[in-house]
Design an enzyme around this catalytic site. Structure first.
Site, PDB file in Angstrom:
ATOM      1  NE  ARG A  18     -31.824  13.679 -30.277  1.00 20.24           N
ATOM      2  CZ  ARG A  18     -30.788  14.524 -30.228  1.00 20.24           C
ATOM      3  NH1 ARG A  18     -30.012  14.666 -31.285  1.00 20.24           N
ATOM      4  NH2 ARG A  18     -30.535  15.230 -29.156  1.00 20.24           N
ATOM      5  CG  ASN A  36     -34.504  16.209 -30.983  1.00 24.32           C
ATOM      6  OD1 ASN A  36     -35.049  15.121 -30.898  1.00 24.32           O
ATOM      7  ND2 ASN A  36     -33.764  16.703 -30.014  1.00 24.32           N
TER       8      ASN A  36
END
Length: 88
Positions: A18, A36
């Site tokens: 990320r 996620n």
């Protein structure tokens, strides 16, 4: 300009995915988000020029730790008033 919803499979959680996505999206002038998911995948919506979206994905894969084994991508409607890229 396009927008894609992409689900990434592989070693993609807890491995700077990320962080790389956010920085690459900013660098290549893309907007959207990534997060996620409960099943070990990472979901992303990304908007920009198609070549820039491809560059973001390549930047995420580059380096160590992240291993994208598969992606499920589909084109979705644009978000007219979206600014920046966020991680959730």
């Amino acid at each position: 300009m396009i927008r894609k919803h992409i689900t990434f499979f592989g070693s993609v959680q807890g491995v700077v995915f990320r962080w790389r996505a956010r920085h690459a999206a900013e660098y290549f002038s893309c907007t959207g988000w990534c997060r996620n998911e409960w099943d070990g995948t990472v979901a992303m919506e990304i908007q920009g020029e198609e070549e820039n979206i491809d560059q973001v994905i390549m930047a995420i894969e580059r380096g160590t730790y992240v291993r994208i084994e598969n992606m499920d991508a589909r084109t979705i409607p644009l978000e007219e008033h979206e600014y920046g890229f966020r991680t959730e």
